[in-house]
Design a protein around this motif. Sequence first.
Motif, PDB file in Angstrom:
ATOM      1  N   UNK A 192       0.822  -1.218   0.000  1.00  0.00           N
ATOM      2  CA  UNK A 192       0.000   0.000   0.000  1.00  0.00           C
ATOM      3  C   UNK A 192       0.859   1.274   0.000  1.00  0.00           C
ATOM      4  N   UNK A 193       2.117   1.194   0.479  1.00  0.00           N
ATOM      5  CA  UNK A 193       3.007   2.367   0.501  1.00  0.00           C
ATOM      6  C   UNK A 193       2.266   3.592   1.055  1.00  0.00           C
ATOM      7  N   UNK A 194       1.730   3.425   2.248  1.00  0.00           N
ATOM      8  CA  UNK A 194       0.823   4.433   2.817  1.00  0.00           C
ATOM      9  C   UNK A 194       1.444   5.826   2.879  1.00  0.00           C
ATOM     10  N   UNK A 195       2.747   5.930   3.108  1.00  0.00           N
ATOM     11  CA  UNK A 195       3.400   7.251   3.150  1.00  0.00           C
ATOM     12  C   UNK A 195       4.040   7.589   1.808  1.00  0.00           C
ATOM     13  N   UNK A 196       4.755   6.622   1.226  1.00  0.00           N
ATOM     14  CA  UNK A 196       5.495   6.889  -0.012  1.00  0.00           C
ATOM     15  C   UNK A 196       4.572   7.334  -1.140  1.00  0.00           C
ATOM     16  N   UNK A 197       3.353   6.797  -1.158  1.00  0.00           N
ATOM     17  CA  UNK A 197       2.470   7.110  -2.290  1.00  0.00           C
ATOM     18  C   UNK A 197       2.085   8.589  -2.341  1.00  0.00           C
ATOM     19  N   UNK A 198       2.272   9.312  -1.217  1.00  0.00           N
ATOM     20  CA  UNK A 198       2.002  10.753  -1.246  1.00  0.00           C
ATOM     21  C   UNK A 198       2.974  11.479  -2.161  1.00  0.00           C
ATOM     22  N   UNK A 199       4.105  10.821  -2.476  1.00  0.00           N
ATOM     23  CA  UNK A 199       5.142  11.509  -3.251  1.00  0.00           C
ATOM     24  C   UNK A 199       5.309  10.959  -4.661  1.00  0.00           C
ATOM     25  N   UNK A 200       4.638   9.865  -5.001  1.00  0.00           N
ATOM     26  CA  UNK A 200       4.822   9.352  -6.363  1.00  0.00           C
ATOM     27  C   UNK A 200       3.491   9.075  -7.066  1.00  0.00           C
ATOM     28  N   UNK A 201       2.676  10.126  -7.227  1.00  0.00           N
ATOM     29  CA  UNK A 201       1.398   9.932  -7.929  1.00  0.00           C
ATOM     30  C   UNK A 201       1.615   9.423  -9.352  1.00  0.00           C
ATOM     31  N   UNK A 208     -10.565 -29.511   3.883  1.00  0.00           N
ATOM     32  CA  UNK A 208     -11.664 -28.709   4.457  1.00  0.00           C
ATOM     33  C   UNK A 208     -11.102 -27.368   4.938  1.00  0.00           C
ATOM     34  N   UNK A 209     -11.896 -26.322   4.749  1.00  0.00           N
ATOM     35  CA  UNK A 209     -11.462 -24.993   5.199  1.00  0.00           C
ATOM     36  C   UNK A 209     -11.416 -24.931   6.721  1.00  0.00           C
ATOM     37  N   UNK A 210     -10.351 -24.328   7.263  1.00  0.00           N
ATOM     38  CA  UNK A 210     -10.370 -24.113   8.714  1.00  0.00           C
ATOM     39  C   UNK A 210     -10.203 -22.628   9.045  1.00  0.00           C
ATOM     40  N   UNK A 211     -10.300 -21.781   8.024  1.00  0.00           N
ATOM     41  CA  UNK A 211     -10.283 -20.320   8.246  1.00  0.00           C
ATOM     42  C   UNK A 211     -11.138 -19.701   7.150  1.00  0.00           C
ATOM     43  N   UNK A 212     -11.385 -18.405   7.311  1.00  0.00           N
ATOM     44  CA  UNK A 212     -12.066 -17.686   6.222  1.00  0.00           C
ATOM     45  C   UNK A 212     -11.065 -17.465   5.087  1.00  0.00           C
ATOM     46  N   UNK A 213     -11.566 -17.292   3.866  1.00  0.00           N
ATOM     47  CA  UNK A 213     -10.693 -16.909   2.755  1.00  0.00           C
ATOM     48  C   UNK A 213     -10.275 -15.450   2.921  1.00  0.00           C
ATOM     49  N   UNK A 214      -9.038 -15.153   2.584  1.00  0.00           N
ATOM     50  CA  UNK A 214      -8.602 -13.760   2.434  1.00  0.00           C
ATOM     51  C   UNK A 214      -8.314 -13.548   0.956  1.00  0.00           C
ATOM     52  N   UNK A 215      -8.532 -12.353   0.465  1.00  0.00           N
ATOM     53  CA  UNK A 215      -8.181 -12.102  -0.939  1.00  0.00           C
ATOM     54  C   UNK A 215      -7.634 -10.690  -1.089  1.00  0.00           C
ATOM     55  N   UNK A 216      -6.844 -10.502  -2.137  1.00  0.00           N
ATOM     56  CA  UNK A 216      -6.283  -9.175  -2.416  1.00  0.00           C
ATOM     57  C   UNK A 216      -5.984  -9.098  -3.911  1.00  0.00           C
ATOM     58  N   UNK A 217      -6.128  -7.913  -4.499  1.00  0.00           N
ATOM     59  CA  UNK A 217      -5.754  -7.824  -5.915  1.00  0.00           C
ATOM     60  C   UNK A 217      -4.308  -7.355  -6.023  1.00  0.00           C
ATOM     61  N   UNK A 218      -3.639  -7.853  -7.067  1.00  0.00           N
ATOM     62  CA  UNK A 218      -2.213  -7.554  -7.262  1.00  0.00           C
ATOM     63  C   UNK A 218      -2.072  -6.714  -8.516  1.00  0.00           C
ATOM     64  N   UNK A 219      -1.275  -5.639  -8.428  1.00  0.00           N
ATOM     65  CA  UNK A 219      -1.070  -4.868  -9.651  1.00  0.00           C
ATOM     66  C   UNK A 219       0.347  -5.055 -10.182  1.00  0.00           C
ATOM     67  N   UNK A 220       1.298  -4.296  -9.657  1.00  0.00           N
ATOM     68  CA  UNK A 220       2.610  -4.367 -10.285  1.00  0.00           C
ATOM     69  C   UNK A 220       3.608  -5.142  -9.439  1.00  0.00           C
ATOM     70  N   UNK A 221       4.660  -5.630 -10.090  1.00  0.00           N
ATOM     71  CA  UNK A 221       5.779  -6.279  -9.415  1.00  0.00           C
ATOM     72  C   UNK A 221       7.019  -5.400  -9.595  1.00  0.00           C
ATOM     73  N   UNK A 222       8.054  -5.688  -8.838  1.00  0.00           N
ATOM     74  CA  UNK A 222       9.333  -5.017  -9.056  1.00  0.00           C
ATOM     75  C   UNK A 222       9.580  -3.863  -8.109  1.00  0.00           C
ATOM     76  N   UNK A 223      10.604  -3.070  -8.461  1.00  0.00           N
ATOM     77  CA  UNK A 223      11.088  -2.036  -7.549  1.00  0.00           C
ATOM     78  C   UNK A 223      10.323  -0.730  -7.688  1.00  0.00           C
ATOM     79  N   UNK A 224      10.140  -0.035  -6.550  1.00  0.00           N
ATOM     80  CA  UNK A 224       9.507   1.283  -6.512  1.00  0.00           C
ATOM     81  C   UNK A 224      10.544   2.311  -6.052  1.00  0.00           C
ATOM     82  N   UNK A 225      10.084   3.560  -5.798  1.00  0.00           N
ATOM     83  CA  UNK A 225      11.035   4.578  -5.310  1.00  0.00           C
ATOM     84  C   UNK A 225      11.471   4.224  -3.885  1.00  0.00           C
ATOM     85  N   UNK A 226      12.773   4.128  -3.697  1.00  0.00           N
ATOM     86  CA  UNK A 226      13.282   3.695  -2.386  1.00  0.00           C
ATOM     87  C   UNK A 226      13.293   4.825  -1.364  1.00  0.00           C
ATOM     88  N   UNK A 227      13.554   6.040  -1.846  1.00  0.00           N
ATOM     89  CA  UNK A 227      13.614   7.203  -0.947  1.00  0.00           C
ATOM     90  C   UNK A 227      12.768   8.307  -1.581  1.00  0.00           C
TER      91      UNK A 227
END
Length: 403
Positions: free
Chosen positions: A166-175, A265-284
Amino acid sequence: MSSAKPFDVAVVGAGPAGTSAAIRLAQNGARVLLLEEKKFPRAKLCGEFISPECIGHFQQLGVMGQMLSAGANSLRETVFYSARGHQVAVPSEWFTSGATALGLSRSEMDQRLLERARAVGVTVLEGAHAAGPIIENDFVRGVKVKTSAGATEYRAGLTIDATGRTRALARHFDPESQRQSSKRRRGLVAFKAHLENTRVASGACEIYFYGGGYGGLSEIEHGLSNLCFIVSANDVRRLGSDPDRVLREVVMKNSRAAETLEQARLSSAWLSVSLDSFGRRMLTPANGLLTIGDAASFIDPFTGSGMLMALESGQVVADTIASQLGSVGDAPTVELIAKQYEREYIRRFDSRLRVSGLLRRAAFVPHLAEAAILIFGASAHLRRKLARATRRANDSQSTASIS
Ligand SMILES: Cc1cc2nc3c(=O)[nH]c(=O)nc-3n(C[C@H](O)[C@H](O)[C@H](O)COP(=O)(O)OP(=O)(O)OC[C@H]3O[C@@H](n4cnc5c(N)ncnc54)[C@H](O)[C@@H]3O)c2cc1C
């Protein structure tokens, strides 16, 4: 409201990257704040395959005993199965001699790391959502936080974004990179659940390839198995977003998956998430803000090395900061730390990200996966070389076996 005395470092996100960095920094004498929006223990979507090199990190962090007492299961090999049932095995000891991989739920693993952070003096706040960075004169000077008690601010000389993809802080700088990643969207969805009564081979992590994705099954604690798989969003829509149908009609097209999962047999609820990109992002992404773990780069899950990258990048950032702790809030030091961190990160991680990116094509196309399994199945030498290229093989790291 704002906290009184600034911390040396504020780490946001208590996954393996955040706790690794926080524990190591505190052990070096830093005043560290660790913020996590969830309350632990919490389930997490992940293959829960802890690669052998992580054991050295657990030992350094002082949590190996806790992982074993949580019931971590020893995994001696990873076996890749093509849709038609061809297989190729990669022994865990190819990565770290004498060590096995571990199967342990993220709920247990992350909880143990968080407890350790508290024990070494990190100020830990759970249920604390980082809403954004505090920015002053182009410098990030801490974090704006929301809790059930209201909004507050925590100031720090350096801030680390360890919030995963989610890059909760970094995403403020790389729209811009946000826009690009949504254009690049692969349309993938990941699911995970804990299961009883699977027929996964004891001591093995099994990886199944099928049209449009792949999945992994391995034993974790208390005799349960973790199943985690990636499928195309089109298949998910076609099957009414029902994980059980996706499992039966997509994943179990792989003949080995059909065999191991038939009676499960299931012993927990399913979790799911969508995936977009792979690889490196802005490090700093901004002065005073560094990224680690998945917030820095997302390596393909079939490598089983995301948690290793998280623990290791936490180590790299902590080592870089620790050597300059005395002047951590000063602008020249902040810039120097950012440069040194980027350099070391790229040196350690870029080649494994490149190799994984090349293998990604085969992972999603059944006939390429089939061909790769046949080719690499024919040569242990080639297989070992390729497997190690997805990691930084380092046999000198401290190792342990739990078998
Ligand atoms: C389908 C799939 C399968 C995988 N299988 C494996 C595997 O078998 N083995 C392996 O090694 N790796 C695997 N990975 C990768 C692995 O899960 C990640 O690499 C790893 O979790 C990264 O750790 P992290 O600490 O960077 O981030 P996370 O583990 O994502 O932790 C981030 C933390 O930040 C918190 N957070 C988020 N936003 C905020 C906010 N605003 N404020 C406060 N806190 C916040 C979250 O609650 C979370 O606790 C898999 C990944 C996927 C998608």
